[in-house]
Scaffold this motif. Structure first.
Motif, PDB file in Angstrom:
ATOM      1  N   VAL A   1      17.581  -8.871 -32.972  1.00 12.81           N
ATOM      2  CA  VAL A   1      18.957  -9.006 -33.482  1.00 12.81           C
ATOM      3  C   VAL A   1      18.943  -9.285 -34.976  1.00 12.81           C
ATOM      4  CG1 VAL A   1      20.992 -10.496 -33.428  1.00 12.81           C
ATOM      5  CG2 VAL A   1      19.991  -9.678 -31.291  1.00 12.81           C
ATOM      6  N   ARG A   2      18.066 -10.169 -35.423  1.00 14.66           N
ATOM      7  CA  ARG A   2      18.003 -10.463 -36.859  1.00 14.66           C
ATOM      8  C   ARG A   2      17.611  -9.230 -37.661  1.00 14.66           C
ATOM      9  NH1 ARG A   2      15.931 -15.724 -35.223  1.00 14.66           N
ATOM     10  NH2 ARG A   2      13.797 -14.969 -35.371  1.00 14.66           N
ATOM     11  N   LEU A   3      16.807  -8.377 -37.074  1.00 14.42           N
ATOM     12  CA  LEU A   3      16.384  -7.155 -37.761  1.00 14.42           C
ATOM     13  C   LEU A   3      17.474  -6.085 -37.723  1.00 14.42           C
ATOM     14  CD1 LEU A   3      14.046  -5.638 -39.172  1.00 14.42           C
ATOM     15  CD2 LEU A   3      13.325  -4.855 -36.896  1.00 14.42           C
ATOM     16  N   ASP A   4      18.162  -5.961 -36.595  1.00 16.68           N
ATOM     17  CA  ASP A   4      19.128  -4.871 -36.415  1.00 16.68           C
ATOM     18  C   ASP A   4      20.502  -5.178 -36.999  1.00 16.68           C
ATOM     19  OD1 ASP A   4      17.182  -3.487 -35.078  1.00 16.68           O
ATOM     20  OD2 ASP A   4      17.910  -4.011 -33.062  1.00 16.68           O
ATOM     21  N   VAL A   5      20.861  -6.467 -37.062  1.00 17.41           N
ATOM     22  CA  VAL A   5      22.218  -6.837 -37.503  1.00 17.41           C
ATOM     23  C   VAL A   5      22.093  -7.780 -38.699  1.00 17.41           C
ATOM     24  CG1 VAL A   5      24.465  -7.732 -36.784  1.00 17.41           C
ATOM     25  CG2 VAL A   5      22.928  -6.705 -35.083  1.00 17.41           C
TER      26      VAL A   5
ATOM     27  N   ALA B   1      29.937  -7.001 -35.621  1.00 18.11           N
ATOM     28  CA  ALA B   1      28.584  -7.565 -35.727  1.00 18.11           C
ATOM     29  C   ALA B   1      28.121  -8.127 -34.390  1.00 18.11           C
ATOM     30  CB  ALA B   1      28.555  -8.645 -36.803  1.00 18.11           C
ATOM     31  N   LEU B   2      28.994  -8.856 -33.695  1.00 14.36           N
ATOM     32  CA  LEU B   2      28.607  -9.438 -32.420  1.00 14.36           C
ATOM     33  C   LEU B   2      28.347  -8.355 -31.378  1.00 14.36           C
ATOM     34  CD1 LEU B   2      28.081 -12.019 -30.868  1.00 14.36           C
ATOM     35  CD2 LEU B   2      30.518 -12.118 -30.283  1.00 14.36           C
ATOM     36  N   PHE B   3      29.184  -7.327 -31.350  1.00 19.40           N
ATOM     37  CA  PHE B   3      28.953  -6.225 -30.421  1.00 19.40           C
ATOM     38  C   PHE B   3      27.618  -5.539 -30.716  1.00 19.40           C
ATOM     39  CE2 PHE B   3      33.782  -5.538 -29.760  1.00 19.40           C
ATOM     40  CZ  PHE B   3      33.796  -6.525 -28.793  1.00 19.40           C
ATOM     41  N   ALA B   4      27.308  -5.371 -31.996  1.00 16.05           N
ATOM     42  CA  ALA B   4      26.022  -4.760 -32.366  1.00 16.05           C
ATOM     43  C   ALA B   4      24.862  -5.645 -31.914  1.00 16.05           C
ATOM     44  CB  ALA B   4      25.967  -4.532 -33.875  1.00 16.05           C
ATOM     45  N   ALA B   5      25.037  -6.962 -32.030  1.00 12.79           N
ATOM     46  CA  ALA B   5      23.995  -7.888 -31.574  1.00 12.79           C
ATOM     47  C   ALA B   5      23.803  -7.785 -30.068  1.00 12.79           C
ATOM     48  CB  ALA B   5      24.359  -9.310 -31.975  1.00 12.79           C
ATOM     49  N   TYR B   6      24.907  -7.658 -29.317  1.00 13.04           N
ATOM     50  CA  TYR B   6      24.801  -7.507 -27.863  1.00 13.04           C
ATOM     51  C   TYR B   6      24.040  -6.218 -27.504  1.00 13.04           C
ATOM     52  CZ  TYR B   6      28.101 -11.318 -26.904  1.00 13.04           C
ATOM     53  OH  TYR B   6      28.704 -12.539 -26.793  1.00 13.04           O
ATOM     54  N   ARG B   7      24.348  -5.136 -28.202  1.00 11.92           N
ATOM     55  CA  ARG B   7      23.658  -3.875 -27.905  1.00 11.92           C
ATOM     56  C   ARG B   7      22.174  -3.973 -28.221  1.00 11.92           C
ATOM     57  NH1 ARG B   7      28.473  -1.869 -30.249  1.00 11.92           N
ATOM     58  NH2 ARG B   7      27.432  -1.508 -32.249  1.00 11.92           N
ATOM     59  N   SER B   8      21.861  -4.610 -29.353  1.00 14.91           N
ATOM     60  CA  SER B   8      20.452  -4.797 -29.706  1.00 14.91           C
ATOM     61  C   SER B   8      19.753  -5.663 -28.669  1.00 14.91           C
ATOM     62  CB  SER B   8      20.352  -5.445 -31.090  1.00 14.91           C
ATOM     63  OG  SER B   8      19.019  -5.786 -31.391  1.00 14.91           O
TER      64      SER B   8
ATOM     65  N   TYR C   1      26.157  -5.733 -17.541  1.00 13.95           N
ATOM     66  CA  TYR C   1      26.220  -7.157 -17.845  1.00 13.95           C
ATOM     67  C   TYR C   1      26.639  -7.384 -19.299  1.00 13.95           C
ATOM     68  CZ  TYR C   1      24.520 -12.008 -18.190  1.00 13.95           C
ATOM     69  OH  TYR C   1      24.412 -13.367 -18.381  1.00 13.95           O
ATOM     70  N   ILE C   2      26.087  -6.578 -20.212  1.00  5.69           N
ATOM     71  CA  ILE C   2      26.442  -6.706 -21.623  1.00  5.69           C
ATOM     72  C   ILE C   2      27.913  -6.371 -21.849  1.00  5.69           C
ATOM     73  CG2 ILE C   2      26.083  -5.645 -23.897  1.00  5.69           C
ATOM     74  CD1 ILE C   2      24.032  -7.773 -23.155  1.00  5.69           C
ATOM     75  N   GLU C   3      28.430  -5.421 -21.074  1.00  4.94           N
ATOM     76  CA  GLU C   3      29.861  -5.112 -21.193  1.00  4.94           C
ATOM     77  C   GLU C   3      30.710  -6.325 -20.829  1.00  4.94           C
ATOM     78  OE1 GLU C   3      30.897  -1.713 -18.902  1.00  4.94           O
ATOM     79  OE2 GLU C   3      29.699  -0.321 -20.101  1.00  4.94           O
ATOM     80  N   GLU C   4      30.283  -7.060 -19.812  1.00  7.75           N
ATOM     81  CA  GLU C   4      31.026  -8.256 -19.422  1.00  7.75           C
ATOM     82  C   GLU C   4      30.953  -9.337 -20.502  1.00  7.75           C
ATOM     83  OE1 GLU C   4      32.944  -8.820 -16.734  1.00  7.75           O
ATOM     84  OE2 GLU C   4      32.662  -6.713 -16.228  1.00  7.75           O
ATOM     85  N   LEU C   5      29.774  -9.508 -21.094  1.00  9.66           N
ATOM     86  CA  LEU C   5      29.638 -10.468 -22.186  1.00  9.66           C
ATOM     87  C   LEU C   5      30.529 -10.074 -23.362  1.00  9.66           C
ATOM     88  CD1 LEU C   5      27.213 -11.473 -20.502  1.00  9.66           C
ATOM     89  CD2 LEU C   5      25.878 -11.573 -22.626  1.00  9.66           C
ATOM     90  N   SER C   6      30.540  -8.787 -23.671  1.00  7.92           N
ATOM     91  CA  SER C   6      31.360  -8.300 -24.783  1.00  7.92           C
ATOM     92  C   SER C   6      32.838  -8.538 -24.517  1.00  7.92           C
ATOM     93  CB  SER C   6      31.102  -6.807 -25.015  1.00  7.92           C
ATOM     94  OG  SER C   6      29.751  -6.570 -25.353  1.00  7.92           O
ATOM     95  N   ALA C   7      33.267  -8.293 -23.262  1.00  7.26           N
ATOM     96  CA  ALA C   7      34.672  -8.495 -22.910  1.00  7.26           C
ATOM     97  C   ALA C   7      35.062  -9.964 -23.043  1.00  7.26           C
ATOM     98  CB  ALA C   7      34.940  -8.000 -21.494  1.00  7.26           C
ATOM     99  N   ALA C   8      34.175 -10.875 -22.608  1.00  8.97           N
ATOM    100  CA  ALA C   8      34.472 -12.305 -22.712  1.00  8.97           C
ATOM    101  C   ALA C   8      34.575 -12.728 -24.176  1.00  8.97           C
ATOM    102  CB  ALA C   8      33.389 -13.116 -22.001  1.00  8.97           C
ATOM    103  N   SER C   9      33.683 -12.216 -25.013  1.00 12.31           N
ATOM    104  CA  SER C   9      33.726 -12.567 -26.432  1.00 12.31           C
ATOM    105  C   SER C   9      34.963 -11.986 -27.105  1.00 12.31           C
ATOM    106  CB  SER C   9      32.465 -12.061 -27.136  1.00 12.31           C
ATOM    107  OG  SER C   9      31.332 -12.766 -26.680  1.00 12.31           O
ATOM    108  N   ALA C  10      35.339 -10.758 -26.721  1.00 11.64           N
ATOM    109  CA  ALA C  10      36.548 -10.157 -27.289  1.00 11.64           C
ATOM    110  C   ALA C  10      37.779 -10.970 -26.932  1.00 11.64           C
ATOM    111  CB  ALA C  10      36.694  -8.716 -26.795  1.00 11.64           C
ATOM    112  N   GLU C  11      37.801 -11.499 -25.701  1.00 12.21           N
ATOM    113  CA  GLU C  11      38.928 -12.335 -25.289  1.00 12.21           C
ATOM    114  C   GLU C  11      38.971 -13.620 -26.105  1.00 12.21           C
ATOM    115  OE1 GLU C  11      40.636 -14.597 -21.291  1.00 12.21           O
ATOM    116  OE2 GLU C  11      39.108 -13.033 -21.103  1.00 12.21           O
ATOM    117  N   GLY C  12      37.812 -14.244 -26.306  1.00 10.77           N
ATOM    118  CA  GLY C  12      37.756 -15.449 -27.128  1.00 10.77           C
ATOM    119  C   GLY C  12      38.186 -15.183 -28.556  1.00 10.77           C
ATOM    120  N   TYR C  13      37.774 -14.046 -29.091  1.00 10.18           N
ATOM    121  CA  TYR C  13      38.145 -13.652 -30.457  1.00 10.18           C
ATOM    122  C   TYR C  13      39.665 -13.531 -30.572  1.00 10.18           C
ATOM    123  CZ  TYR C  13      37.674 -11.039 -34.877  1.00 10.18           C
ATOM    124  OH  TYR C  13      37.742 -10.621 -36.194  1.00 10.18           O
ATOM    125  N   ALA C  14      40.270 -12.830 -29.592  1.00 13.17           N
ATOM    126  CA  ALA C  14      41.719 -12.630 -29.605  1.00 13.17           C
ATOM    127  C   ALA C  14      42.464 -13.951 -29.458  1.00 13.17           C
ATOM    128  CB  ALA C  14      42.131 -11.664 -28.507  1.00 13.17           C
TER     129      ALA C  14
END
Length: 398
Positions: free
Chosen positions: A42-46, A107-114, A147-160
């Motif tokens: 993650v530190r390398l990719d994002v 950035a967070l979504f990119a970190a999740y994908r990485s 699983y990563i999609e679920e993590l992303s959805a939870a973070s998007a909800e928190g962001y909103a």
């Protein structure tokens, strides 16, 4: 126990149900090294996460990785949702943290994908070495990305949620600041501190606008971030930087069109109560019969009327003195001569202009002026008397 679902739907929505439960004890010992590989990737990719993982930032990232991997390895062979309770709140918190850091979610979504790629590569290697078949590796890949999609959805909800709460808090701070200004809170440090907390640059000069309470809908978005709004019994008040050009004035008119707005005169920000006082006085003194679609009323365009109406009883006394010579005339004659007198004063006795305005012949103008001289005598030659006569006639007295 979760309610039974058709096999196809369960496989599609929860791919980890098809994974052998034996994967969990096999993969758990490898979690520490997988976590480090994930963080390095993650530190390398994002780039925004390339800084040292220290303080609150580092703790939240490490906690997120730890919870993610631990929870994921609890899922093989189950019908459990990806996240529950406290686990979900961890990823909502990461989304909220992005708002606080001033970053978009990219950035967070990119970190999740990485992280997903690194996790899948590491876990697949362990599973292959243990002799699991290709079908298990395919299921593992599907499970990781679901699983990563679920993590992303939870973070998007928190962001909103964080954005929404911050917007609501900022609106509250802006309302409080508007209230401070219109109440005459002149302690500069307090005002500037409140303005800084609300993210509102304090202008040198402001105008204060008053309009009916039922005209507030959509007003904040139309006026923009530089406007402060607050409500009082019966009306809405806006504190706005004074328009700096004719173009800015026209834009303000366009925004306030049809809202029955009265725009006070420009004042230094600490004198906002004076602008509001004059706006309210103008609204109360001037009868407004204009259609709702008409332009707002600028106090600066009605200063004479404001002066004449602000102390009505004084103007009445002056009118009684100056117009006393007309008291002996019949009402119709008094009205005609009063109109002629005001026209004579406005046009400095020019008969052609008077005839055009009164829609009468110039000879009739001459006849009426002679009548006025007979009634008022030598007083019409006095400049102060002429000024006072024009003042009371403009105030509507005849």
């Amino acid at each position: 126990m979760a309610p039974a679902q058709p096999a196809g739907r369960a496989d599609r929505e929860l791919p980890w149900t098809s994974l052998p439960p034996a994967l969990t004890p096999l993969l758990v010992p490898h979690l520490p090294e997988v976590a480090e590989e994930l963080l390095d990737a993650v530190r390398l990719d994002v780039p925004v996460y390339a800084r040292p993982l220290e303080g609150v930032f580092g703790d939240s990232i490490r906690r997120g990785v730890e919870v993610a991997l631990t929870r994921f390895l609890q899922l093989p062979g189950t019908q459990q949702p990806a996240l529950m309770g406290d686990d979900r709140r961890v990823y909502e918190g990461l989304g909220r943290g992005e708002v606080r850091e001033g970053r978009p979610m990219d950035a967070l979504f990119a970190a999740y994908r990485s992280g997903a790629r690194t996790t899948l590569r590491s876990l697949s290697r362990v599973a292959m070495d243990a002799g699991f078949e290709a079908s298990v590796l395919i299921g593992l890949a599907e499970s990781v990305f679901a699983y990563i999609e679920e993590l992303s959805a939870a973070s998007a909800e928190g962001y909103a949620l964080e954005q929404s709460e911050r917007a609501g808090e900022r609106d509250r701070l802006l309302d409080a600041l508007a209230d401070m200004l219109i109440r005459g809170h002149v302690v500069e440090d307090s005002v500037r501190s409140a303005a800084a907390a609300a993210g509102w640059p304090v202008p040198e000069r402001v105008v204060v606008v008053t309009l009916d309470a039922d005209r507030r809908v959509g007003l904040r978005s139309r006026l923009g971030d530089r406007a402060l709004l607050t409500s009082r019994p019966g009306d809405v008040v806006a504190v706005i930087p004074e328009p700096a050009s004719p173009t800015a004035c026209r834009e303000m008119e366009r925004v306030l069109m049809g809202r029955g707005a009265v725009i006070g005169p420009g004042r230094p920000w600490y004198a906002a109560p004076d602008s509001l006082r004059l706006a309210v006085m103008t609204r109360d003194l001037l009868q407004r019969d204009e259609p709702a679609g008409n332009r707002p009323l600028w106090v600066s365009e009605h200063l004479v009327e404001l002066v004449l109406n602000s102390e009505r009883s004084v103007v009445e006394d002056l009118a009684a003195q100056r117009l006393a010579p007309l008291d002996e005339l019949r009402p119709g004659q008094r009205e005609r001569l009063g109109a002629t007198l005001l026209c004579w004063l406005e046009h400095h006795g020019q008969r052609a202009a008077m005839a055009a305005e009164l829609n009468i012949h110039e000879q009739t103008v001459g006849y009426r002026v002679n009548q006025l001289r007979e009634v008022f005598g030598e007083s019409l030659n006095d400049a102060r008397t002429r000024f006072e006569l024009e003042l009371v006639l403009r105030a509507g007295f005849r």
